[in-house]
Structure formats: structure tokens, C-alpha cells
Write an enzyme that holds these catalytic residues in place. Structure first.
Site, mmCIF file in Angstrom:
data_model
loop_
_atom_site.group_PDB
_atom_site.id
_atom_site.type_symbol
_atom_site.label_atom_id
_atom_site.label_comp_id
_atom_site.label_asym_id
_atom_site.label_seq_id
_atom_site.Cartn_x
_atom_site.Cartn_y
_atom_site.Cartn_z
ATOM 1 N N HIS A 112 -10.908 -3.744 11.175
ATOM 2 C CA HIS A 112 -11.646 -3.632 9.837
ATOM 3 C C HIS A 112 -12.754 -2.800 9.676
ATOM 4 C CE1 HIS A 112 -8.797 -6.894 8.444
ATOM 5 N NE2 HIS A 112 -9.268 -6.933 7.346
ATOM 6 N N GLU A 153 0.697 -1.285 0.036
ATOM 7 C CA GLU A 153 0.080 -0.279 0.001
ATOM 8 C C GLU A 153 1.032 1.212 0.023
ATOM 9 O OE1 GLU A 153 -0.610 -2.519 1.975
ATOM 10 O OE2 GLU A 153 -2.544 -3.327 1.824
#
Ligand SMILES: Cc1ncc(C[n+]2csc(CCOP(=O)(O)OP(=O)(O)O)c2C)c(N)n1
Ligand SMILES: [Mg+2]
Lengths: 355, 322
Positions: A137, A68
Site C-alpha cells: 500500500h 480494476e
């Protein structure tokens, strides 16, 4: 202030609206491309990128390694070179790995080089919720990005705005953090077939009312609208505002509404500390100081990491009933102990894991 | 299979089979129960990959440390993690390993050296290195194992962690569980060459390839590596070939997604380590283990069912440590 059209029209889901926005921009602008983990996989990012690689070629919708940090830099580099990359993240939580590139490079480049370069990237980030997504998450970190000059932050709630804001984000010459919510994907609404941009910095009044102003962010807009209908049944008329764009923020619409109702409740889909709600309150209070006392309250995630177990997860989030109860207290005076009856939000009840 | 030094060691084989079969049965039971919605936790199943954890952990001491990923049912159980507390955790109950706050993705059992797992890919790697640094600073000969997937090696932190571990000669065993997929993306779409051992070797650490998730080979390799690391030899790197049998997350099959073939999966099922090790035992020994495991697994599920949900006030507990 703009209002949502009420004419009958084609209804599609939030997810399909996002897909349509990207596809239509890719169609007219060859510099637009999409990349990110899983964008061309069989599930196609919940359908939002489903067949873009088939329609536009594998080099315009592609999967990446799990990298990322570097991929964010790659997006920035490509943008400086004149492309318009859309970097997609399955969860907002993963943007923490991109923070350095976004804050130190993307946000600064135009200013640091006195306009010599621009960084037109869109960073799509999906907030997760339910079925035990847990601490890593389910985070909604939009206010971290609101803090940084040079970044724009939008969080559309309706399918109409999802499409229009994504088109506007792609055309914008600046880095845009595009905040989505997993629980909004199935929501359906009227979405024009033609291409249109929803301008940033304009809030939407989704429901009018004189008693209290409720400003809600992302999925909390849905809950706030439900809260408003609970309140209608007991004669409390709430005005519900969706800022749509958080940075720039249309504070004027919120101020005007607060001036009318005298009461402002902000419900963020995030923690309240140093958050979007804190910023809105500060701006409203600064505006009205010495001229008007506005009653303000904030709601948001409990100030803890999100637990996975359902009973605690239920307590972690504001919901239509708790929002209604808080608004009711603000209108009628503290501690009314009124809590409307009502089922859990259907998109949450119906959401089945694993993800 | 392997050099066979231990092939005739009945006690060891029984231990290995118990551990393998126990994990397999737990996973199968989760698959059975999942559709009832009692487990509202995204579960990344270890089914098919049991042998990686078992082969490594059987060679460790109780005081050795394991860091793992969200796909960690196998590592948790192989390192001796409490089964009842695991099932209760999956059910979101108060008797769970983290009182229902963690779910499947963040299992922990400090009493057996199973450190909490992370659902952000690659993030446990430097923690293992730091743990090893601390143990060394205090003069302990602890070995720290970190399990991670083939996807994690793409993160920058993988290289940063390996470099530092090698620089400081820290006793970290890097165990790459190479199931060749990151969600639905095959290795070929993520790396120009899957030469992970070569990459590790550039940090001057010894590397080994373990084919077919071979439990016995892994056990032997780990014993040898642990001995070297305890003697100050520095980090080592294993690449273990394995395969998950189920979808990336959840209890289902995923062949309909067409990112991998049935033939590929069937080939792995044909060399199932649970069966292969089981076949080294006689029927009586195997049967007895199976009965004992079954009893334990059913008791753990009953325990999870009976456990209460955490009380509301627990929402606010543990944000900070007293
Ligand atoms: C930093 C980060 N990026 C993306 C994800 C989403 N994600 C979860 S698991 C996974 C694949 C990881 O594959 P691998 O490391 O091979 O482990 P496996 O699932 O095969 O065991 C991805 C992309 C994540 N959790 N964390
Ligand atoms: Mg993998």
C-alpha cells in the site's frame, strides 16, 4: 521555466484543489465523469470527490465493483466513445491490476490506429505512506508508466499545480497517469479560484540557488525544500526543481540549472533502479558529454519492499536531513558527516492510521 | 442451530469456545490499545466474524493449509498461529511473525499452515489453487482453504481461479465471508444479484450456504467437504453470512458514516456466536476458559511490549531468498 506566483491569494489544501479541479471541469464539460472504488462513499476519497454525485448526478461520480482490470477497459471504451473518464484508485499499488489495459490498449490506441481514436482518460493514483502501509500500500510506480510511449505521467506537488494539472489532464486527449501522494493532501497553498491549466512538460524552480541542483519528485519535493533550508543555514544554496510532469519531462530546466551549479541530486519518491531519477541522469549526462562534468547523485526508497515497522520505515525513505547531508557532501566533498538537527516531517508525524 | 450431533460433545465445545473467545479477546485488546499508537499498523478487525475461521479451521488438520486476506486475525489464530508472534508483529517488533515487516495485513505462521496474507483483494485465491495443485502433484491429501470477502468475488481472478480449480479437481475449499460490505459499499451497489453460490455452481462445484456464521454448522460442513476433497472430489464453495462489528479498518465504530444501520448491526450482535457457543458450556467450564485465555492474551501483550524493534540492518534482509 515558470515560477509560482507570489501574490497573496486564497489558500486551500491539496485535496480541496483536486476537488475543485474536477468539479469545475464537470461543470463545463458534460463528457467528464468520475468512477472508482469508494468515490461516492462517505469519505469521498479523502474529500477529493466528496459530493460530486450530489452536485452532478449519481451517473457522473460512481462506485464500482472491485474489478480494476475491467474498469480500466471500461474507461478506455468510454473514452473512445467520446467521454472523458477519470478513474480513481485509492492506492497506486492497485494500478498493477490495470497494467494490461493501460499499456496494451490505452497507450497504443492512437498510434496503432493512426490517430483514428483517442483515449482521453485520467487515472488518479494515490501513493500511500506511513502508519504501516507496508509493502502493498505504499508503492510509487510512476516510472513504470514513464517507460511507455503513449502515456503521460504527472506528479504535482503544490495545491496550485494539483488543480492546474488535473484540469490539464482532463482536457488532454491522451491517457494521463495522475500521481498523487497521501502526505500531500493536507498541504495548503495559494490556489486561484478561476479555472486554469498547468501545461505538461514544464518544470518549476521552487527555490533558486547556485551551489547544487536538487530535483525532487512528488512528496520528496516537500522534503527537498526542507533540506534546502537546512543547507541555507550552513551557507549552501540549493536550487530546488519540481519536474511536475514526468512524461513529458522538461529536461531543459534541469540541464540549465545543472549547468549553473555543476551538481545534480535527484530525489525520487520511489526506488531508483530504472526509475525517474535514472532517466533524468541519463538525459543530463547525454547532454553534457565531453563538454562538462556534472556531479550526479540519486536518492530514493531503499531497494527493498516497504516494511511496516516504524524504525525500518523511517530508514526506507529519504528525508530532509538525509537529503541535506547528501547535498552537503556533494558541495563540500565526500564524508563530511554533517547531519542537520530537525524533527520528522510534520505531515508524517501527525498522520494517524488506520489509513 | 445445527443437527446437534456434536451439541453434547463437551470437549469439542470447549475447544470451539476457547478459539472463539480467544480471538474475541485479542480483538478487544487491540481495540483498547490502538489509541495509544503502539500498534502503527492498519488493522482490519475480525471482531464479529470470528466464527467463520473457527468453524472451518477446527475441522482441519494441522497439515492443511489456509490462505486468507488482510482481515485475518481470526484465521491466523483459529489455524493455530502463535499469539505472541502476532501481537509482536502488530507492535512492529523483532519477535513478530515477520519481524515487524508485515504488520496486521500480512500475518503468517508456516508451522501451522497459515500462509501469508495479502492486502490486494482477491490475490490469495489463485495461490491457494496453486498450493493445492502442488500438494496433489506430490500425492498428498492436503486440503487448502481460502478465505475471502464478498468484494473479492468481483475480481476476474476469482472466476479464473475457480475455473482452474474445478477443471483440475483440486482440493480447494473456497470460503466466501459474506459480510455484505466492501468498505462502505453494500452488495446492492456492486452486483446485480448476490447469487454467489449459483456462480460457483456453474463451475460444477458443490456449494453450501451457512447462515448466521453458525460455528457448528460450518464445522460439520467443513468436515464433510474435507473428506470429499481428500478423496479426490474437487473444489467446494461455502458462502458464510457474517458481519464485522467495527469499521472497515481500525478499532472504531462507524455508524456515523450511515452506510449501514444500527438495527442491522444490533441484529448481528444479538446472535453473537461467541456468546451462543459460550452459553452451551456450564459456568465453571466457561469461566475457566476465560481465565486461561485472559492470562495468555495478557502474556502475549507483555511479550510484544518487551520485544525489541528490529535492528536497522534488517531493512535489507530477505529481499531475496538465499
Ligand atoms: C485489488 C484491490 N482493490 C482495492 C483495494 C482496496 N480495498 C481494500 S479492502 C476492500 C474491500 C474488500 O471487501 P471484501 O472483499 O468484502 O472484504 P471485507 O473487507 O469485507 O472483509 C477494498 C476495496 C485493495 N486492497 N485491493
Ligand atoms: Mg465484505
Amino acid at each position: 521555466m515558470t515560477k509560482l506566483g507570489t501574490k497573496p491569494g486564497r489558500e486551500i489544501s491539496y485535496a480541496d484543489a483536486l476537488y475543485e479541479a474536477v468539479a469545475s471541469e464537470m461543470d463545463i464539460d458534460p463528457s467528464v465523469f468520475v468512477f472508482g472504488l469508494g468515490v461516492d462513499d462517505p469519505k469521498g476519497m479523502y474529500g477529493t470527490t466528496k459530493d460530486l454525485h450530489v452536485r452532478f448526478g449519481a451517473d457522473r461520480n460512481f462506485d464500482t465493483p472491485l474489478s480494476e482490470d475491467a474498469m480500466t477497459g471500461v474507461a478506455i471504451g468510454a473514452a473512445i466513445a467520446g467521454m472523458r473518464p477519470i478513474h480513481v484508485h485509492q492506492r497506486f499499488d492497485f494500478l498493477l491490476l490495470c497494467m494490461n489495459q493501460l499499456v496494451n490498449l490505452a497507450a497504443k490506441s492512437s498510434y496503432m490506429f493512426a490517430g483514428a481514436v483517442s483515449v482521453p482518460i485520467v487515472v488518479r493514483s494515490i501513493i500511500g505512506r506511513s502508519w504501516g502501509q507496508g509493502a502493498q500500500h505504499s508503492q510509487a510506480l510512476h516510472s513504470m508508466f514513464m517507460h511507455v510511449p503513449g502515456l503521460k505521467v504527472v506528479a504535482p506537488t503544490t495545491p496550485h499545480d494539483a488543480k492546474g494539472c488535473l484540469i490539464a489532464a482532463i482536457r488532454d486527449n491522451n491517457p494521463v497517469i495522475f500521481v498523487e501522494h497521501r502526505m500531500l493532501y493536507g498541504n495548503r497553498g495559494v490556489v486561484p479560484e478561476e479555472s486554469y491549466a498547468v501545461p505538461f512538460g514544464k518544470a518549476r524552480t521552487l527555490k533558486e540557488g547556485d551551489d547544487i541542483t536538487i530535483v525532487a519528485v512528488s512528496h520528496m519535493v516537500v522534503e527537498a525544500l526542507r533540506a534546502a533550508s537546512h543547507l541555507e543555514k550552513v551557507g549552501v544554496h540549493a536550487e530546488v526543481i519540481d519536474p511536475v510532469s514526468l512524461s513529458p519531462l522538461d529536461i531543459d530546466t534541469i540541464i540549465q540549472s545543472s549547468a549553473k551549479t555543476g551538481r545534480l541530486l535527484i530525489v525520487d519518491n520511489a526506488w531508483t533502479a530504472c526509475g525517474a531519477s535514472a532517466e533524468i541522469v541519463a538525459q543530463v549526462v547525454e547532454h553534457f558529454q565531453q563538454t562538462r562534468a556534472i556531479q550526479v547523485r540519486r536518492m530514493g526508497f531503499a531497494p527493498v519492499p516497504c516494511p511496516t515497522t516504524k524504525p525500518l520505515e523511517n530508514l526506507f525513505y529519504p528525508n530532509a536531513r538525509t537529503i541535506a547531508a547528501k547535498a552537503y557532501d556533494m558541495v563540500k566533498g565526500a564524508d563530511q558527516h554533517w547531519l542537520p538537527e530537525g524533527p520528522e516531517a510534520k505531515e508524517i508525524l501527525e498522520f494517524k492510521g488506520p489509513f | 442451530m445445527t443437527k446437534g450431533v456434536r451439541g453434547d460433545n463437551a470437549v469439542l465445545l470447549r475447544r470451539l469456545y476457547t478459539s472463539l473467545y480467544r480471538i474475541r479477546r485479542v480483538e478487544e485488546e487491540i481495540v483498547r490499545i490502538y489509541p495509544t499508537d503502539k500498534i502503527k499498523s492498519p488493522s482490519h478487525m475480525s471482531l464479529g466474524q470470528e466464527s467463520v475461521s473457527v468453524g472451518v479451521c477446527e475441522a482441519l488438520r494441522k497439515t492443511d493449509i489456509v490462505f486468507a486476506t488482510y482481515r485475518s486475525h481470526a484465521a491466523y489464530l483459529a489455524k493455530g498461529g502463535d499469539l505472541k508472534r502476532m501481537t509482536a508483529e502488530l507492535y512492529g517488533k523483532a519477535d513478530g511473525a515477520a519481524r515487524g515487516k508485515a504488520g496486521s495485513m500480512h500475518l503468517i505462521d508456516m508451522s501451522t499452515g497459515m500462509m501469508g496474507t495479502s492486502a490486494i483483494v482477491g490475490t490469495s485465491l489463485p495461490l491457494a489453487v496453486g498450493y493445492a495443485l502442488a500438494e496433489r502433484m506430490r500425492g498428498k491429501d492436503t486440503v487448502v482453504v481460502v478465505f475471502f470477502g464478498d468484494g473479492a468475488q468481483e475480481e476476474g481472478v476469482f472466476h479464473e481461479s475457480m475455473n482452474f480449480a474445478a477443471l483440475k479437481k483440486l482440493p480447494v475449499l473456497f470460503v466466501l465471508e459474506n459480510n455484505t460490505y466492501a468498505i462502505h459499499t453494500p452488495l446492492g451497489a456492486r452486483v446485480p444479484a448476490a447469487n454467489f453460490r449459483e456462480r460457483a455452481a456453474t463451475y460444477k462445484m458443490p456449494t453450501q450456504l451457512i447462515e448466521d456464521g453458525d460455528t457448528l454448522a460450518l464445522l460439520e460442513a467443513t468436515e464433510a467437504a474435507a473428506a470429499r476433497m481428500r478423496a479426490g472430489g474437487g473444489p467446494e464453495f461455502f458462502e458464510v453470512m457474517t458481519m464485522r462489528w467495527l469499521e472497515h479498518v481500525g478499532p472504531g465504530d462507524d455508524l456515523h458514516l450511515n452506510y449501514r444501520t444500527k438495527a442491522e448491526l444490533d441484529a448481528w450482535k444479538a446472535k453473537d456466536q461467541v456468546k451462543l457457543i459460550g452459553a452451551m458450556l456450564d459456568d465453571a467450564a466457561r469461566g475457566q476458559i476465560q481465565r486461561e485465555v485472559e492470562e495468555e492474551v495478557q502474556a502475549a501483550l507483555a511479550f510484544a511490549e518487551a520485544s525489541p524493534y528490529p535492528a536497522d540492518h534488517e531493512l535489507y534482509e530477505h529481499v531475496y531468498h538465499d
